[in-house]
Design a protein around this motif. Structure first.
Motif, PDB file in Angstrom:
ATOM      1  N   PHE A   3      29.222  32.003  37.479  1.00  0.00           N
ATOM      2  CA  PHE A   3      30.610  32.169  37.497  1.00  0.00           C
ATOM      3  C   PHE A   3      31.047  30.658  37.547  1.00  0.00           C
ATOM      4  CE2 PHE A   3      34.684  31.623  39.960  1.00  0.00           C
ATOM      5  CZ  PHE A   3      35.266  32.829  39.463  1.00  0.00           C
ATOM      6  N   ALA A   4      32.198  30.310  36.604  1.00  0.00           N
ATOM      7  CA  ALA A   4      32.961  29.411  36.377  1.00  0.00           C
ATOM      8  C   ALA A   4      34.342  29.411  36.274  1.00  0.00           C
ATOM      9  CB  ALA A   4      32.173  28.451  35.548  1.00  0.00           C
ATOM     10  N   ARG A   5      35.081  28.850  36.994  1.00  0.00           N
ATOM     11  CA  ARG A   5      36.699  28.878  36.925  1.00  0.00           C
ATOM     12  C   ARG A   5      36.976  27.560  35.927  1.00  0.00           C
ATOM     13  NH1 ARG A   5      40.203  32.251  39.090  1.00  0.00           N
ATOM     14  NH2 ARG A   5      38.786  32.834  40.610  1.00  0.00           N
ATOM     15  N   ALA A   6      37.739  27.721  34.918  1.00  0.00           N
ATOM     16  CA  ALA A   6      37.966  26.779  33.989  1.00  0.00           C
ATOM     17  C   ALA A   6      39.497  26.760  33.578  1.00  0.00           C
ATOM     18  CB  ALA A   6      37.241  26.655  32.780  1.00  0.00           C
ATOM     19  N   GLY A   7      40.203  26.134  34.356  1.00  0.00           N
ATOM     20  CA  GLY A   7      41.700  26.271  34.232  1.00  0.00           C
ATOM     21  C   GLY A   7      42.207  27.666  34.506  1.00  0.00           C
ATOM     22  N   LYS A   8      43.205  28.185  33.456  1.00  0.00           N
ATOM     23  CA  LYS A   8      43.707  29.559  33.725  1.00  0.00           C
ATOM     24  C   LYS A   8      42.628  30.767  33.395  1.00  0.00           C
ATOM     25  CE  LYS A   8      48.417  27.873  33.109  1.00  0.00           C
ATOM     26  NZ  LYS A   8      49.526  28.372  32.192  1.00  0.00           N
ATOM     27  N   HIS A   9      41.317  30.308  32.920  1.00  0.00           N
ATOM     28  CA  HIS A   9      40.654  31.457  32.561  1.00  0.00           C
ATOM     29  C   HIS A   9      39.097  31.355  33.247  1.00  0.00           C
ATOM     30  CE1 HIS A   9      39.314  28.465  29.581  1.00  0.00           C
ATOM     31  NE2 HIS A   9      38.081  28.856  29.917  1.00  0.00           N
ATOM     32  N   ILE A  10      38.407  32.168  33.351  1.00  0.00           N
ATOM     33  CA  ILE A  10      36.919  32.330  33.897  1.00  0.00           C
ATOM     34  C   ILE A  10      35.862  32.456  32.788  1.00  0.00           C
ATOM     35  CG2 ILE A  10      35.388  33.861  35.160  1.00  0.00           C
ATOM     36  CD1 ILE A  10      38.007  34.702  36.881  1.00  0.00           C
ATOM     37  N   GLU A  11      34.903  31.621  33.125  1.00  0.00           N
ATOM     38  CA  GLU A  11      33.882  31.680  32.044  1.00  0.00           C
ATOM     39  C   GLU A  11      32.561  32.234  32.738  1.00  0.00           C
ATOM     40  OE1 GLU A  11      32.874  28.036  30.486  1.00  0.00           O
ATOM     41  OE2 GLU A  11      35.107  27.843  29.409  1.00  0.00           O
ATOM     42  N   LEU A  12      31.839  33.069  32.111  1.00  0.00           N
ATOM     43  CA  LEU A  12      30.821  33.845  32.555  1.00  0.00           C
ATOM     44  C   LEU A  12      29.639  33.274  31.837  1.00  0.00           C
ATOM     45  CD1 LEU A  12      31.721  37.592  33.235  1.00  0.00           C
ATOM     46  CD2 LEU A  12      31.959  35.585  34.810  1.00  0.00           C
ATOM     47  N   PRO A  15      34.364  40.426  46.557  1.00  0.00           N
ATOM     48  CA  PRO A  15      35.254  40.411  45.343  1.00  0.00           C
ATOM     49  C   PRO A  15      35.490  38.978  45.098  1.00  0.00           C
ATOM     50  CG  PRO A  15      36.603  40.501  47.474  1.00  0.00           C
ATOM     51  CD  PRO A  15      35.083  40.572  47.703  1.00  0.00           C
ATOM     52  N   ASP A  16      35.188  38.038  45.727  1.00  0.00           N
ATOM     53  CA  ASP A  16      35.331  36.412  45.142  1.00  0.00           C
ATOM     54  C   ASP A  16      33.945  35.982  45.163  1.00  0.00           C
ATOM     55  OD1 ASP A  16      38.351  36.846  45.534  1.00  0.00           O
ATOM     56  OD2 ASP A  16      37.847  37.062  47.671  1.00  0.00           O
ATOM     57  N   ALA A  17      34.216  34.655  44.359  1.00  0.00           N
ATOM     58  CA  ALA A  17      32.786  33.828  44.054  1.00  0.00           C
ATOM     59  C   ALA A  17      33.465  32.389  44.301  1.00  0.00           C
ATOM     60  CB  ALA A  17      32.086  34.299  42.976  1.00  0.00           C
ATOM     61  N   ARG A  18      32.419  31.490  44.208  1.00  0.00           N
ATOM     62  CA  ARG A  18      32.542  30.069  44.093  1.00  0.00           C
ATOM     63  C   ARG A  18      32.076  29.597  42.747  1.00  0.00           C
ATOM     64  NH1 ARG A  18      30.103  30.030  49.100  1.00  0.00           N
ATOM     65  NH2 ARG A  18      28.514  28.845  48.157  1.00  0.00           N
ATOM     66  N   ILE A  32      34.206  34.600  27.834  1.00  0.00           N
ATOM     67  CA  ILE A  32      35.396  33.935  28.300  1.00  0.00           C
ATOM     68  C   ILE A  32      36.346  35.243  28.701  1.00  0.00           C
ATOM     69  CG2 ILE A  32      37.517  32.753  27.681  1.00  0.00           C
ATOM     70  CD1 ILE A  32      34.755  31.435  27.554  1.00  0.00           C
ATOM     71  N   VAL A  33      36.716  35.117  30.109  1.00  0.00           N
ATOM     72  CA  VAL A  33      37.436  36.288  30.711  1.00  0.00           C
ATOM     73  C   VAL A  33      39.097  35.702  30.797  1.00  0.00           C
ATOM     74  CG1 VAL A  33      37.950  37.765  32.528  1.00  0.00           C
ATOM     75  CG2 VAL A  33      35.741  37.097  32.208  1.00  0.00           C
ATOM     76  N   THR A  34      40.021  36.405  30.253  1.00  0.00           N
ATOM     77  CA  THR A  34      41.439  35.926  30.193  1.00  0.00           C
ATOM     78  C   THR A  34      42.091  36.786  31.100  1.00  0.00           C
ATOM     79  OG1 THR A  34      41.969  37.157  28.265  1.00  0.00           O
ATOM     80  CG2 THR A  34      41.167  35.145  27.960  1.00  0.00           C
ATOM     81  N   ALA A  35      43.436  36.829  31.334  1.00  0.00           N
ATOM     82  CA  ALA A  35      44.200  37.730  32.089  1.00  0.00           C
ATOM     83  C   ALA A  35      44.212  38.833  31.640  1.00  0.00           C
ATOM     84  CB  ALA A  35      45.724  36.890  32.427  1.00  0.00           C
TER      85      ALA A  35
END
Length: 221
Positions: A178-187, A157-160, A198-201
């Motif tokens: 996978f890339a975490r950038a601030g409050k959002h995730i980028e695929l 369920p998690d990734a680096r 761009i993945v948001t909440a």
């Protein structure tokens, strides 16, 4: 007829084979250059082209990891296995489900998605995969992941940051970096023809697993 390689070409071929065995993916030109002390990736490219001319590898133009070993790649010879060794090897194989097209909203490992089970050698991967996912499209082409390849996936369920994952966004399943950038995730795709996702909440998002290797499922030409 055996392929005759220079000492340096043999070193590069062994590095390629080692990386594929260790990670499931071939190295980039830059990684080859660093490992063997070349001043630039261009030097690695020259040696790769020489290996391709000798038929030891095939190169996919424009793909940073587009290196494929061929049947002509020289390997160390070993005695033929006995019948007992062959039977032991078959018993030691791991049966994993092969997942084809995933219907919208359904779990990846739902019975209707599993085409069949495939026996694989666990030692091929540094982590034991839970399933193989048939890749659709070319969004990860420059990572050496092509349409029709079988991506070996470990459920998580998690990734680096930087890992290649299988993700679900709403009803869609995709393979991206996978890339975490601030409050959002980028695929991130590995093909300039595709845009990052761009993945948001507000999005329905989950990580289905992490890529631990690759099996090329297309015939060599």
């Amino acid at each position: 007829m055996a392929v005759k390689l220079t000492e340096r070409q043999q070193q590069i071929l062994e590095l390629i084979r080692s990386e594929i065995t260790r990670t499931g993916f071939p190295p980039t030109r830059a990684e080859i250059a660093r490992a063997l002390g070349f001043k630039s990736a261009n030097a690695a490219e020259d040696h790769l082209k020489a290996l391709a001319r000798k038929g030891a590898i095939e190169l996919t133009p424009g793909a940073s990891r587009g290196i494929r070993l061929t049947d002509a790649s020289p390997v160390a010879t070993a005695p033929a296995p006995t019948l007992i060794e062959q039977a032991s090897s078959a018993l030691s194989q791991l049966l994993v489900p092969l997942v084809g097209r995933v219907a919208a909203g359904n779990p990846i490992l739902a019975a209707e998605h599993v085409e069949r089970e495939i026996g694989i050698e666990p030692s091929l991967f540094n982590q034991t995969p839970d399933y193989l996912l048939r890749v659709r499209g070319l969004s990860m082409r420059d990572a050496g992941i092509l349409d029709g390849d079988l991506l070996a996936v470990k459920k998580s369920p998690d990734a680096r940051n930087g890992q290649i994952i299988v993700a679900r966004i709403g009803d869609e399943v995709t393979v991206k970096r996978f890339a975490r950038a601030g409050k959002h995730i980028e695929l991130l795709p590995e093909n300039p023809d595709f845009e990052p996702i761009i993945v948001t909440a507000a999005d329905e998002f989950s990580i289905e697993g992490i890529a631990v290797g690759l099996i090329r499922n297309t015939p060599l030409h």
